[in-house]
Design an enzyme around this catalytic site. Structure first.
Site, PDB file in Angstrom:
ATOM      1  N   THR A 380      35.343  28.078  39.792  1.00 34.23           N
ATOM      2  CA  THR A 380      34.040  28.536  40.276  1.00 34.23           C
ATOM      3  C   THR A 380      34.179  29.511  41.433  1.00 34.23           C
ATOM      4  OG1 THR A 380      33.861  26.640  41.780  1.00 34.23           O
ATOM      5  CG2 THR A 380      32.967  26.368  39.565  1.00 34.23           C
ATOM      6  N   ASP A 381      35.238  29.374  42.231  1.00 28.30           N
ATOM      7  CA  ASP A 381      35.435  30.241  43.385  1.00 28.30           C
ATOM      8  C   ASP A 381      35.717  31.674  42.948  1.00 28.30           C
ATOM      9  OD1 ASP A 381      35.333  30.405  46.127  1.00 28.30           O
ATOM     10  OD2 ASP A 381      37.386  29.745  46.464  1.00 28.30           O
ATOM     11  N   ASP A 382      36.710  31.850  42.064  1.00 28.08           N
ATOM     12  CA  ASP A 382      36.990  33.190  41.548  1.00 28.08           C
ATOM     13  C   ASP A 382      35.782  33.761  40.827  1.00 28.08           C
ATOM     14  OD1 ASP A 382      39.975  34.339  41.553  1.00 28.08           O
ATOM     15  OD2 ASP A 382      40.067  32.169  41.660  1.00 28.08           O
ATOM     16  N   GLU A 385      33.127  35.079  43.221  1.00 29.96           N
ATOM     17  CA  GLU A 385      33.517  36.324  43.887  1.00 29.96           C
ATOM     18  C   GLU A 385      33.567  37.495  42.903  1.00 29.96           C
ATOM     19  OE1 GLU A 385      33.878  36.949  47.134  1.00 29.96           O
ATOM     20  OE2 GLU A 385      33.252  34.893  47.547  1.00 29.96           O
ATOM     21  N   HIS A 455      30.561  30.191  48.613  1.00 30.68           N
ATOM     22  CA  HIS A 455      30.734  31.398  47.799  1.00 30.68           C
ATOM     23  C   HIS A 455      29.768  31.404  46.616  1.00 30.68           C
ATOM     24  CE1 HIS A 455      35.092  31.767  49.473  1.00 30.68           C
ATOM     25  NE2 HIS A 455      34.212  32.348  50.256  1.00 30.68           N
TER      26      HIS A 455
END
Length: 635
Positions: A380-382, A385, A455
């Site tokens: 989910t972080d990548d 972003e 994020h």
């Protein structure tokens, strides 16, 4: 909020910042790969290199030149006190020192040499091999330097447990489950291939150290029962479990030959399949061993060629952060460098299902992973972003919208029940696995964290979804997770500076007013922790020692994180200009920044990362946003 003004009329200072931005942009242009991506080296610690040598020794494929080059690198990282640390400037680590010592013995270093004697004295003073982590003792057991009987039982039947059962493989975080499953095979096969030397000089004779507490005692009793079963001539289901483990492992091999794009599951999967009878010529193992070579970094030094192994590679992460930085600093959305990077990112979208679907079976596959090849584990972080980067170019490159929409839908579907987001799985919060005797290798679950949740919330806010229920729940999670002193904990970056640097821009993007008490407390915390030189820094020991919270030598990436928060909520704060001036003063002539200190986190308290691109992308974002504010003016 503060009312201190900018340097109105200080044209020279603004010009200096603009020049710094131009140099940083050009530096990044020069580093872009022809295919469009960026990737900096990802440094960790010498256990990567030691275990790579030990793996090759166990497989019988270690080469003299590999051994010499890796040993040269390991020696170069030894500290003056004879130890090896897990991060630059950190304390000596016993397990890391044991593994480095073993690798150097393999390379021919003798125990009576001064550097080896110093390392040995540190290990013995810390309790010897007996005090090392379980993973280190597994490596020792492979070579007969530790008894398999004295390791926790690791039954392969674990792979057979259904997903609803306690301690099933999906209770572990993705990085842990991919490591635990092959380890159960290795521990069941109990191989021993002696080294051409012994390591008895590292034994302190103190006995193995055990965890305390009622749960730990209960697991100890279970471990004793499992050991009796391990010795039983009748083991119904064991052969089936081993076959199922092999099938599970092989099904998760990536196109680059690895597992999860990271070192631990990669090496243990090689060991497990090798012990189950797969030859090194078998396509699965041939691809795995050859793939490891793509993670090697070779460098010429005054002492000769060195060879080190990256624990992971981060091209998707590096590329999306770099695109955001270039756009923050005024580069046009249709600039060839941006367009090339966007096209590459679109090609990296994942459209197949992975382990995350065990908890979210009805969710359509989408998203992005961290690495070149890791289709089973988008995060989910990548994804958040990447969507933020694509959002910035949609007006010029409208074809990015379908991928963005799929990514947003997938991330929203991965929201945990409590409203936050973990990195790879939803609701991966069963802490019972942390008590398992062999779970001493760092974080083993993937609960929601402030930085990842931030994020995602920031991405949803910028996409016009601030009023949606997922965003509102994420905002509430963040507000509830704020520390009493005003900061946020940083799970994947060091540490409270990272968490706060992520949370403040996210909350502002989601509609929280800059004068909200949560924001003002965060800004006050950042201002209080600004160093006298104008920068920010936080030592990684803040994960284990509160005395280091927000404190440490200034670094480019951490200074940028603090500035990104301040610029989002209070760009006229006097701390901002001092931070900007520090970044400008620290910039190298080639447009980059130096940063020897580690500011990335793998496992808090255990495993840390130096991202080469952090010192480049984040400062450019901060300087670019500051310049944009000078052009736009207050309001």
């Amino acid at each position: 909020m503060t009312t201190a003004s900018k340097r109105d009329g200080d044209v020279e200072f603004v010009d200096d910042v603009a020049d710094a931005v131009a140099r940083a942009q050009q530096h990044l242009r020069d580093r872009q790969a022809p295919a469009g991506w960026w990737k900096g080296e990802l440094r960790t610690n010498v256990t990567m290199d030691a275990e790579d040598l030990l793996l090759r020794q166990f497989l019988g494929i270690v080469q003299d030149d590999e051994l010499d080059q890796a040993a040269r690198w390991i020696r170069s990282q030894q500290r003056a006190d004879g130890t090896w640390a897990n991060f630059e400037g950190g304390p000596g680590n016993l397990s890391t020192t044991v593994e480095a010592y073993a690798a150097l013995r393999l390379a021919g270093d003798e125990p009576d040499e001064p550097h080896m004697r110093a390392a040995r004295e540190f290990v013995l003073a810390g309790g010897g091999l007996e005090a090392s982590r379980v993973f280190t003792r597994i490596w020792l057991a492979l070579f007969g330097e530790w008894s398999w009987d004295d390791l926790p039982s690791m039954p392969p039947e674990l792979v057979l447990l259904p997903s609803w059962a306690p301690l099933n493989k999906y209770d572990w975080a993705c990085w842990a489950r991919q490591t635990v499953v092959p380890i159960t095979v290795v521990a069941t096969m109990r191989p021993v291939r002696p080294l051409p030397f012994r390591l008895t000089e590292l034994r302190a004779g103190t006995g193995e150290q055990r965890r305390g507490g009622l749960i730990a005692q209960g697991f100890h009793m279970v471990d004793k029962a499992l050991k009796l079963y391990d010795r039983s001539p009748i083991q119904p289901g064991r052969e089936f479990a081993l076959r199922q483990a092999a099938e599970w492992i092989i099904a998760r091999q990536e196109d680059d030959g690895g597992w999860g794009g990271i070192q631990p599951p990669w090496v243990y999967s090689i060991l497990a399949l090798h012990l189950l009878g797969y030859s090194l010529e078998h396509p699965v193992l041939a691809a795995a061993v050859n793939g490891l070579d793509m993670f090697l970094v070779h460098e010429t030094t005054p002492d000769g060629m060195v060879r080190r192994l990256e624990a992971c590679q981060s091209p998707v992460w590096d590329t999306c952060l770099t695109v955001i930085a270039l756009l923050d600093s005024g580069m046009a959305a249709d600039d060839p460098a941006v367009v090339s990077a966007v096209d590459w990112l679109l090609g990296e979208e994942i459209r197949v299902s992975g382990d995350w679907a065990v908890r979210r079976p009805g969710l359509e596959p989408a998203g992005w992973a961290f690495e070149f090849a890791n289709d089973g584990y988008p995060d989910t972080d990548d994804t958040a972003e990447v969507v933020l980067a694509l959002h910035r170019v949609e007006h010029a490159l409208p074809h990015v919208k379908p991928a963005m929409d799929r990514g947003i839908a997938w991330v929203v579907g991965m929201q945990s029940r409590d409203g936050g987001w973990g990195a790879f799985d939803a609701d991966n919060t069963r802490r019972l696995v942390e008590k398992v005797p062999f779970s001493d290798f760092g974080a083993v679950i993937d609960p929601p964290s402030a930085d990842v949740t931030a994020h995602v919330v920031e991405m949803l806010g910028h996409r016009g979804l601030a009023d949606g229920r997922p965003t509102r729940r994420g905002v509430r999670w963040l507000l509830d997770a704020q520390e009493p002193d005003g900061a946020w904990f940083g799970r994947w970056g060091a540490n409270y500076v990272y968490g706060t640097g992520a949370a403040v821009p996210a909350l502002v993007a989601a509609g929280v007013a800059p004068d909200d008490p949560a924001i003002t407390r965060a800004i006050a915390w950042l201002a209080e922790h600004q160093n006298a030189d104008g920068g920010w820094g936080e030592d990684l020991r803040s994960y284990t020692d509160d005395a280091w919270r927000g404190r440490g030598d200034s670094t480019a990436s951490q200074t940028a994180w603090a500035l990104l928060a301040l610029l989002a909520a209070d760009p006229d704060h006097p701390a901002v200009e001092r931070g900007v001036a520090w970044l400008v003063a620290q910039q190298r002539a080639d447009g980059g920044w130096d940063e020897d200190l580690y500011t990335g986190t793998g496992f808090p308290g255990d495993f840390y990362i130096n991202y080469e691109m952090y010192r480049l992308a984040f400062p450019l974002s901060a300087l670019g946003r500051w310049l944009d504010y000078q052009d736009a003016g207050p309001g």
